[in-house]
Design a protein around this motif. Structure first.
Motif, mmCIF file in Angstrom:
data_model
loop_
_atom_site.group_PDB
_atom_site.id
_atom_site.type_symbol
_atom_site.label_atom_id
_atom_site.label_comp_id
_atom_site.label_asym_id
_atom_site.label_seq_id
_atom_site.Cartn_x
_atom_site.Cartn_y
_atom_site.Cartn_z
ATOM 1 N N GLY A 53 0.903 -1.134 0.145
ATOM 2 C CA GLY A 53 0.131 0.041 0.036
ATOM 3 C C GLY A 53 0.837 1.218 0.111
ATOM 4 O O GLY A 53 2.110 1.122 -0.203
ATOM 5 N N VAL A 54 0.420 2.319 0.255
ATOM 6 C CA VAL A 54 0.911 3.764 0.224
ATOM 7 C C VAL A 54 2.218 3.844 1.277
ATOM 8 O O VAL A 54 3.286 4.107 0.931
ATOM 9 C CB VAL A 54 0.073 4.871 0.525
ATOM 10 C CG1 VAL A 54 -0.602 5.019 1.856
ATOM 11 C CG2 VAL A 54 0.699 6.159 0.208
ATOM 12 N N ILE A 55 1.915 3.086 2.238
ATOM 13 C CA ILE A 55 3.075 2.955 3.517
ATOM 14 C C ILE A 55 4.105 2.213 3.039
ATOM 15 O O ILE A 55 5.484 2.705 2.997
ATOM 16 C CB ILE A 55 2.537 2.761 4.776
ATOM 17 C CG1 ILE A 55 1.422 3.315 5.369
ATOM 18 C CG2 ILE A 55 3.607 2.440 5.707
ATOM 19 C CD1 ILE A 55 1.971 4.839 5.621
ATOM 20 N N GLY A 56 3.810 0.924 2.473
ATOM 21 C CA GLY A 56 4.802 0.042 1.880
ATOM 22 C C GLY A 56 5.794 0.703 0.831
ATOM 23 O O GLY A 56 6.897 0.552 0.846
ATOM 24 N N LEU A 57 5.007 1.227 -0.124
ATOM 25 C CA LEU A 57 5.566 1.685 -1.263
ATOM 26 C C LEU A 57 6.662 2.831 -1.051
ATOM 27 O O LEU A 57 7.700 3.253 -1.653
ATOM 28 C CB LEU A 57 4.694 2.178 -2.305
ATOM 29 C CG LEU A 57 3.943 0.711 -3.316
ATOM 30 C CD1 LEU A 57 3.005 1.333 -4.315
ATOM 31 C CD2 LEU A 57 5.121 0.041 -3.802
ATOM 32 N N THR A 58 5.939 3.855 -0.243
ATOM 33 C CA THR A 58 6.857 5.058 0.046
ATOM 34 C C THR A 58 7.978 4.702 0.896
ATOM 35 O O THR A 58 9.341 5.221 0.805
ATOM 36 C CB THR A 58 5.997 6.149 1.093
ATOM 37 O OG1 THR A 58 5.301 5.436 2.057
ATOM 38 C CG2 THR A 58 4.929 6.755 0.067
ATOM 39 N N THR A 59 8.066 3.579 2.043
ATOM 40 C CA THR A 59 9.085 3.274 2.721
ATOM 41 C C THR A 59 10.081 2.786 1.579
ATOM 42 O O THR A 59 11.332 2.908 1.922
ATOM 43 C CB THR A 59 8.533 2.274 3.517
ATOM 44 O OG1 THR A 59 7.836 3.144 4.488
ATOM 45 C CG2 THR A 59 9.660 1.866 4.465
ATOM 46 N N ALA A 60 9.427 1.632 0.677
ATOM 47 C CA ALA A 60 10.430 1.200 -0.056
ATOM 48 C C ALA A 60 11.243 2.023 -0.990
ATOM 49 O O ALA A 60 12.521 1.997 -1.210
ATOM 50 C CB ALA A 60 9.532 0.284 -0.899
ATOM 51 N N ILE A 61 10.547 3.263 -1.290
ATOM 52 C CA ILE A 61 11.092 4.347 -2.172
ATOM 53 C C ILE A 61 12.369 4.850 -1.478
ATOM 54 O O ILE A 61 13.305 5.144 -2.012
ATOM 55 C CB ILE A 61 10.197 5.452 -2.760
ATOM 56 C CG1 ILE A 61 9.219 4.620 -3.725
ATOM 57 C CG2 ILE A 61 10.756 6.655 -3.314
ATOM 58 C CD1 ILE A 61 8.213 5.542 -4.334
ATOM 59 N N VAL A 62 12.007 5.442 -0.092
ATOM 60 C CA VAL A 62 13.095 6.087 0.595
ATOM 61 C C VAL A 62 14.301 5.217 0.812
ATOM 62 O O VAL A 62 15.392 5.405 0.449
ATOM 63 C CB VAL A 62 12.619 6.353 1.944
ATOM 64 C CG1 VAL A 62 13.553 7.023 2.894
ATOM 65 C CG2 VAL A 62 11.556 7.615 1.653
ATOM 66 N N LEU A 63 14.075 3.800 0.985
ATOM 67 C CA LEU A 63 15.188 2.681 1.176
ATOM 68 C C LEU A 63 15.874 2.717 -0.132
ATOM 69 O O LEU A 63 17.061 2.791 -0.396
ATOM 70 C CB LEU A 63 14.563 1.706 1.466
ATOM 71 C CG LEU A 63 14.118 1.820 3.042
ATOM 72 C CD1 LEU A 63 13.422 0.297 3.259
ATOM 73 C CD2 LEU A 63 15.502 1.715 4.138
ATOM 74 N N ALA A 64 15.181 2.625 -1.458
ATOM 75 C CA ALA A 64 15.766 2.355 -2.759
ATOM 76 C C ALA A 64 16.623 3.374 -2.948
ATOM 77 O O ALA A 64 17.714 3.315 -3.757
ATOM 78 C CB ALA A 64 14.684 2.097 -3.610
ATOM 79 N N VAL A 121 -3.930 6.427 -9.626
ATOM 80 C CA VAL A 121 -2.875 7.173 -10.453
ATOM 81 C C VAL A 121 -1.689 7.201 -9.580
ATOM 82 O O VAL A 121 -0.472 6.965 -10.064
ATOM 83 C CB VAL A 121 -3.263 8.614 -10.885
ATOM 84 C CG1 VAL A 121 -2.196 9.273 -11.432
ATOM 85 C CG2 VAL A 121 -4.505 8.335 -11.978
ATOM 86 N N HIS A 122 -1.800 7.687 -8.284
ATOM 87 C CA HIS A 122 -0.673 7.896 -7.102
ATOM 88 C C HIS A 122 -0.045 6.523 -6.897
ATOM 89 O O HIS A 122 1.316 6.514 -6.963
ATOM 90 C CB HIS A 122 -1.013 8.694 -5.918
ATOM 91 C CG HIS A 122 0.199 8.975 -5.100
ATOM 92 N ND1 HIS A 122 0.971 9.822 -5.415
ATOM 93 C CD2 HIS A 122 0.297 8.580 -3.835
ATOM 94 C CE1 HIS A 122 1.903 10.196 -4.558
ATOM 95 N NE2 HIS A 122 1.432 9.224 -3.601
ATOM 96 N N LEU A 123 -0.648 5.478 -6.745
ATOM 97 C CA LEU A 123 -0.038 4.188 -6.492
ATOM 98 C C LEU A 123 0.755 3.990 -7.662
ATOM 99 O O LEU A 123 1.926 3.131 -7.531
ATOM 100 C CB LEU A 123 -0.983 3.303 -6.006
ATOM 101 C CG LEU A 123 -1.791 3.692 -4.716
ATOM 102 C CD1 LEU A 123 -2.810 2.511 -4.531
ATOM 103 C CD2 LEU A 123 -0.578 3.214 -3.431
ATOM 104 N N GLY A 124 0.366 3.832 -8.755
ATOM 105 C CA GLY A 124 0.943 3.545 -10.067
ATOM 106 C C GLY A 124 2.357 4.615 -10.145
ATOM 107 O O GLY A 124 3.386 3.850 -10.677
#
Length: 318
Positions: free
Chosen positions: A11-22, A134-137
């Motif tokens: 979800g939005v929490i997992g994806l944003t956290t993954a982005i910051v880490l990546a 759209v945002h999740l994509g």
């Protein structure tokens, strides 16, 4: 080892956290039972505003960090799904908000001619309103551009992830109730109605904290989202027809043209509310691994996503 980090939850929490880490140089995989556009996050309204989320001593900073990100993303709404839209929070007063409110540009007491009939107080603001599909994509594409990947995979135990990566980040939302045995996680059900937009350009909210009923409408591209409910300990995912009728009626009292709007669909989702507030903690795993928790964001996952992602990533960096 599949990479440095496995993030559980797409979800939005997992994806944003993954982005910051990546983007900090980690190799990241997101494991998600549901593809992002089928998660609870995809159903959200989603207006930036600290709602049903604790602990209060951290929520302000997390929310403002996210607000800064969304204000930048709003420069490209078609790509990111983020727009800055004006509207009114009825029944709210500046004196009832935390110190964070002074940092929100343009937030002020609503004038009498900006409030619907029957409402004596409210706040006017121009805030990020996010088209979640759209945002999740966009989040997924940003993650992949940073070298991260998304794997559709149900996770029964966090040991599955720790066997594959030295660092595991638990962003499983309500799923954390079973994954880590956290009985403080509760479902707060929200039901929405999607209708054709009859020409409404501003959002509106009126929360009734004494009942499970709320009234709001959010203009999104191609539709108007009407809500809603906040039904505690209710796990039903099937929309209730009687509740849908009540939602339309409440919204039509504010803007009568809503009554005749063609219905496009119905949605129901479960907010992951945690009685002791968001959990952002780290614990060591057998064999020298690290488990970082980032869940329990209630109805404000979008609002605090980037601030919480930075906090969780900082724990992972240890």
């Amino acid at each position: 080892m599949s990479g440095d980090v496995v993030v559980v939850g797409g979800g939005v929490i997992g994806l944003t956290t993954a982005i910051v880490l990546a983007e900090s140089g980690r190799r990241v995989q997101v494991w998600t039972r549901d593809v992002p556009h089928e998660t609870t996050s995809a159903i959200a309204g989603a207006l930036w505003w600290p709602y049903r989320v604790e602990p209060l001593e951290f929520v302000g900073a997390w929310s403002l960090a996210s607000l800064g990100v969304y204000e930048r993303l709003a420069a490209h709404p078609e790509e990111t799904g983020v727009r800055l839209v004006a509207g009114v929070h009825a029944h709210e007063r500046l004196s009832g908000l935390g110190p964070w409110a002074a940092e929100v540009a343009g937030l002020r007491e609503a004038r009498a001619n900006e409030l619907p009939e029957g409402y004596g107080t409210g706040l006017w603001a121009r805030l990020p309103l996010i088209d979640m599909p759209v945002h999740l994509g966009w989040l997924r594409r940003r993650l992949e551009a940073a070298g991260g990947t998304v794997v559709t995979r149900a996770v029964k135990t966090l040991a599955e992830a720790s066997d594959r990566a030295r660092i595991v980040v638990n962003c499983a939302g309500l799923g954390a109730r079973e994954l880590v045995g956290d009985a403080r996680l509760r479902s707060v059900r929200g039901q929405l109605v999607l209708v054709e937009n009859p020409g409404i350009e501003e959002w509106f909210t009126a929360a009734d904290h004494a009942s499970a009923k709320t009234t709001y409408f959010f203009p999104q591209p191609g539709r108007l989202i009407l809500g809603g409910t906040a039904e505690e300990d209710d796990w039903r995912l099937t929309p209730d027809p009687a509740t849908a009728e009540e939602i339309v009626e409440r919204c039509a009292r504010i803007r009568p043209q809503i009554a005749g709007a063609r219905i496009l669909g119905h949605r129901a989702g479960l907010r992951p509310v945690r009685t002791s507030g968001v959990r952002i903690e780290a614990e060591e795993l057998p064999g020298g691994g690290l488990l970082v928790h980032n869940y329990g964001h209630g109805g404000a996952g979008v609002t605090v996503a980037w601030g919480c992602a930075e906090a969780a990533a900082a724990l992972a960096a240890r």
